[in-house]
Design a protein around this motif. Structure first.
Motif, PDB file in Angstrom:
ATOM      1  N   GLN A  22     -43.985 -25.184   3.231  1.00 41.62           N
ATOM      2  CA  GLN A  22     -43.215 -25.510   4.431  1.00 41.62           C
ATOM      3  C   GLN A  22     -41.831 -26.034   4.060  1.00 41.62           C
ATOM      4  OE1 GLN A  22     -44.267 -24.721   7.459  1.00 41.62           O
ATOM      5  NE2 GLN A  22     -42.287 -25.331   8.306  1.00 41.62           N
ATOM      6  N   ILE A  23     -41.746 -26.803   2.993  1.00 44.25           N
ATOM      7  CA  ILE A  23     -40.438 -27.261   2.522  1.00 44.25           C
ATOM      8  C   ILE A  23     -39.558 -26.049   2.226  1.00 44.25           C
ATOM      9  CG2 ILE A  23     -39.241 -28.372   0.581  1.00 44.25           C
ATOM     10  CD1 ILE A  23     -41.684 -30.359   0.494  1.00 44.25           C
ATOM     11  N   GLN A  24     -40.122 -25.067   1.542  1.00 53.00           N
ATOM     12  CA  GLN A  24     -39.344 -23.864   1.249  1.00 53.00           C
ATOM     13  C   GLN A  24     -38.937 -23.152   2.545  1.00 53.00           C
ATOM     14  OE1 GLN A  24     -41.184 -20.458  -0.677  1.00 53.00           O
ATOM     15  NE2 GLN A  24     -39.231 -20.020  -1.706  1.00 53.00           N
ATOM     16  N   MET A  25     -39.854 -23.052   3.489  1.00 48.92           N
ATOM     17  CA  MET A  25     -39.546 -22.380   4.745  1.00 48.92           C
ATOM     18  C   MET A  25     -38.416 -23.095   5.488  1.00 48.92           C
ATOM     19  SD  MET A  25     -42.119 -21.381   7.838  1.00 48.92           S
ATOM     20  CE  MET A  25     -42.122 -19.605   8.019  1.00 48.92           C
ATOM     21  N   GLU A  26     -38.444 -24.411   5.487  1.00 44.16           N
ATOM     22  CA  GLU A  26     -37.387 -25.179   6.154  1.00 44.16           C
ATOM     23  C   GLU A  26     -36.037 -24.960   5.458  1.00 44.16           C
ATOM     24  OE1 GLU A  26     -37.788 -26.779   8.986  1.00 44.16           O
ATOM     25  OE2 GLU A  26     -39.973 -26.918   9.106  1.00 44.16           O
ATOM     26  N   MET A  27     -36.050 -24.880   4.142  1.00 47.47           N
ATOM     27  CA  MET A  27     -34.807 -24.656   3.404  1.00 47.47           C
ATOM     28  C   MET A  27     -34.291 -23.231   3.614  1.00 47.47           C
ATOM     29  SD  MET A  27     -33.942 -27.553   2.256  1.00 47.47           S
ATOM     30  CE  MET A  27     -32.725 -27.274   0.988  1.00 47.47           C
ATOM     31  N   VAL A  28     -35.189 -22.264   3.717  1.00 45.19           N
ATOM     32  CA  VAL A  28     -34.783 -20.891   4.041  1.00 45.19           C
ATOM     33  C   VAL A  28     -34.188 -20.862   5.443  1.00 45.19           C
ATOM     34  CG1 VAL A  28     -35.632 -18.554   4.503  1.00 45.19           C
ATOM     35  CG2 VAL A  28     -36.355 -19.748   2.427  1.00 45.19           C
ATOM     36  N   SER A  29     -34.803 -21.572   6.373  1.00 44.32           N
ATOM     37  CA  SER A  29     -34.254 -21.663   7.726  1.00 44.32           C
ATOM     38  C   SER A  29     -32.849 -22.240   7.686  1.00 44.32           C
ATOM     39  CB  SER A  29     -35.139 -22.543   8.621  1.00 44.32           C
ATOM     40  OG  SER A  29     -36.368 -21.939   8.871  1.00 44.32           O
ATOM     41  N   SER A  30     -32.657 -23.280   6.893  1.00 45.01           N
ATOM     42  CA  SER A  30     -31.340 -23.888   6.769  1.00 45.01           C
ATOM     43  C   SER A  30     -30.330 -22.867   6.264  1.00 45.01           C
ATOM     44  CB  SER A  30     -31.412 -25.088   5.810  1.00 45.01           C
ATOM     45  OG  SER A  30     -30.136 -25.641   5.621  1.00 45.01           O
ATOM     46  N   SER A  31     -30.717 -22.092   5.281  1.00 45.66           N
ATOM     47  CA  SER A  31     -29.831 -21.069   4.721  1.00 45.66           C
ATOM     48  C   SER A  31     -29.521 -19.980   5.752  1.00 45.66           C
ATOM     49  CB  SER A  31     -30.485 -20.463   3.473  1.00 45.66           C
ATOM     50  OG  SER A  31     -29.627 -19.538   2.863  1.00 45.66           O
ATOM     51  N   LYS A  32     -30.523 -19.566   6.494  1.00 47.68           N
ATOM     52  CA  LYS A  32     -30.308 -18.547   7.535  1.00 47.68           C
ATOM     53  C   LYS A  32     -29.355 -19.059   8.615  1.00 47.68           C
ATOM     54  CE  LYS A  32     -34.558 -15.913   6.992  1.00 47.68           C
ATOM     55  NZ  LYS A  32     -35.807 -15.444   7.640  1.00 47.68           N
ATOM     56  N   TYR A  33     -29.547 -20.303   9.025  1.00 42.00           N
ATOM     57  CA  TYR A  33     -28.661 -20.869  10.036  1.00 42.00           C
ATOM     58  C   TYR A  33     -27.235 -21.014   9.523  1.00 42.00           C
ATOM     59  CZ  TYR A  33     -32.397 -21.797  13.362  1.00 42.00           C
ATOM     60  OH  TYR A  33     -33.409 -21.664  14.269  1.00 42.00           O
ATOM     61  N   LEU A  34     -27.084 -21.314   8.253  1.00 47.02           N
ATOM     62  CA  LEU A  34     -25.754 -21.394   7.669  1.00 47.02           C
ATOM     63  C   LEU A  34     -25.071 -20.022   7.710  1.00 47.02           C
ATOM     64  CD1 LEU A  34     -23.800 -23.391   6.388  1.00 47.02           C
ATOM     65  CD2 LEU A  34     -24.811 -22.818   4.163  1.00 47.02           C
ATOM     66  N   ALA A  35     -25.837 -18.974   7.418  1.00 47.12           N
ATOM     67  CA  ALA A  35     -25.296 -17.611   7.499  1.00 47.12           C
ATOM     68  C   ALA A  35     -24.912 -17.272   8.942  1.00 47.12           C
ATOM     69  CB  ALA A  35     -26.316 -16.608   6.963  1.00 47.12           C
ATOM     70  N   MET A  36     -25.727 -17.689   9.897  1.00 45.71           N
ATOM     71  CA  MET A  36     -25.424 -17.448  11.310  1.00 45.71           C
ATOM     72  C   MET A  36     -24.160 -18.189  11.720  1.00 45.71           C
ATOM     73  SD  MET A  36     -29.255 -17.713  12.901  1.00 45.71           S
ATOM     74  CE  MET A  36     -30.543 -16.587  12.404  1.00 45.71           C
ATOM     75  N   ALA A  37     -24.010 -19.421  11.230  1.00 45.02           N
ATOM     76  CA  ALA A  37     -22.804 -20.201  11.523  1.00 45.02           C
ATOM     77  C   ALA A  37     -21.576 -19.497  10.973  1.00 45.02           C
ATOM     78  CB  ALA A  37     -22.923 -21.604  10.924  1.00 45.02           C
ATOM     79  N   GLY A  38     -21.684 -18.984   9.768  1.00 45.24           N
ATOM     80  CA  GLY A  38     -20.568 -18.274   9.168  1.00 45.24           C
ATOM     81  C   GLY A  38     -20.185 -17.040   9.957  1.00 45.24           C
ATOM     82  N   TRP A  39     -21.164 -16.293  10.422  1.00 46.79           N
ATOM     83  CA  TRP A  39     -20.895 -15.099  11.238  1.00 46.79           C
ATOM     84  C   TRP A  39     -20.182 -15.498  12.531  1.00 46.79           C
ATOM     85  CZ3 TRP A  39     -21.902 -13.260  16.079  1.00 46.79           C
ATOM     86  CH2 TRP A  39     -21.638 -11.905  16.302  1.00 46.79           C
ATOM     87  N   CYS A  40     -20.694 -16.536  13.186  1.00 40.75           N
ATOM     88  CA  CYS A  40     -20.068 -16.998  14.433  1.00 40.75           C
ATOM     89  C   CYS A  40     -18.633 -17.445  14.172  1.00 40.75           C
ATOM     90  CB  CYS A  40     -20.884 -18.127  15.060  1.00 40.75           C
ATOM     91  SG  CYS A  40     -22.472 -17.600  15.738  1.00 40.75           S
ATOM     92  N   ASP A  41     -18.418 -18.176  13.092  1.00 42.98           N
ATOM     93  CA  ASP A  41     -17.067 -18.612  12.723  1.00 42.98           C
ATOM     94  C   ASP A  41     -16.136 -17.419  12.541  1.00 42.98           C
ATOM     95  OD1 ASP A  41     -16.050 -21.187  12.648  1.00 42.98           O
ATOM     96  OD2 ASP A  41     -16.923 -21.668  10.701  1.00 42.98           O
ATOM     97  N   ARG A  42     -16.605 -16.415  11.809  1.00 40.59           N
ATOM     98  CA  ARG A  42     -15.781 -15.228  11.555  1.00 40.59           C
ATOM     99  C   ARG A  42     -15.468 -14.455  12.825  1.00 40.59           C
ATOM    100  NH1 ARG A  42     -19.551 -14.839   7.583  1.00 40.59           N
ATOM    101  NH2 ARG A  42     -20.550 -12.977   8.450  1.00 40.59           N
ATOM    102  N   ASN A  43     -16.308 -14.641  13.847  1.00 42.07           N
ATOM    103  CA  ASN A  43     -16.139 -13.891  15.086  1.00 42.07           C
ATOM    104  C   ASN A  43     -15.571 -14.733  16.224  1.00 42.07           C
ATOM    105  OD1 ASN A  43     -17.259 -10.979  14.793  1.00 42.07           O
ATOM    106  ND2 ASN A  43     -18.578 -12.284  13.552  1.00 42.07           N
ATOM    107  N   GLY A  44     -14.984 -15.870  15.894  1.00 39.37           N
ATOM    108  CA  GLY A  44     -14.274 -16.683  16.873  1.00 39.37           C
ATOM    109  C   GLY A  44     -15.146 -17.454  17.845  1.00 39.37           C
ATOM    110  N   LEU A  45     -16.401 -17.617  17.526  1.00 38.79           N
ATOM    111  CA  LEU A  45     -17.323 -18.363  18.396  1.00 38.79           C
ATOM    112  C   LEU A  45     -17.522 -19.755  17.802  1.00 38.79           C
ATOM    113  CD1 LEU A  45     -19.768 -15.398  18.946  1.00 38.79           C
ATOM    114  CD2 LEU A  45     -18.228 -16.368  20.676  1.00 38.79           C
TER     115      LEU A  45
END
Length: 176
Positions: A22-45
């Motif tokens: 579960q610790i690994q799953m939470e850290m993977v979630s954190s990484s996925k959300y960071l990627a989503m944040a980056g995409w939103c940033d690049r797209n002006g959101l």
């Protein structure tokens, strides 16, 4: 030898393994959300990006809560390997679909661990996981609500959702 036995973990091996997963799953979630944040940033959101940056940090905190719990119980917590995650998404809708899918997977995992705790009579860990159950209900609700709003908003007015996410806090729900 009696003193050493007293220091051993009360966490059963099966629960320890599940919590480390579960610790690994939470850290993977954190990484996925960071990627989503980056995409939103690049797209002006900007607010969507801020929302996902916060989600990334929150998932990291969830992992650390479990990590510290294992350490405090005398069990072994492992620093997980995090695989690469996708950095690109087709649309804002696909970003939130990915977020919802991830939250559902986390919920399923938490529920599985509770089942293990019950089989092992590990009431302390089950008590800890009640907090995660409540948290997952909120996380899934917000992701579902965002998808509903995306479906209702014309694509040229997606800024409405972006602004709405500026008000998301951990103590409340912007959609109430």
């Amino acid at each position: 030898m009696k003193d050493l036995a007293r220091l051993r973990s009360s966490v059963k091996e099966s629960v320890e393994l599940a919590l480390n997963q579960q610790i690994q799953m939470e850290m993977v979630s954190s990484s996925k959300y960071l990627a989503m944040a980056g995409w939103c940033d690049r797209n002006g959101l900007d607010h969507c990006a801020g929302f996902f940056y916060n989600q990334s940090e929150e998932e990291r905190k969830h992992a650390m809560k479990l990590f510290h719990y294992l350490c405090d119980q005398g069990a072994t917590a492992y620093s997980p390997e995090i695989p690469a995650v996708s950095q690109e998404f087709d649309t804002l809708r696909s970003v939130f679909e990915g977020a919802l899918d991830q939250e559902i997977a986390v919920t399923d995992s938490i529920n599985r661990i509770i089942g293990i705790c019950r089989r092992e009579s590990d009431y302390a860990t089950e008590e800890l996981l009640k907090w995660y159950v409540k948290e997952q209900m909120e996380e899934e609700y917000i992701a579902r609500r965002c998808l509903e709003l995306i479906d209702q908003i014309p694509s040229d007015q997606i800024y409405y959702l972006d602004k709405k996410l500026a008000s998301v806090t951990y103590d409340g729900n912007p959609f109430e």
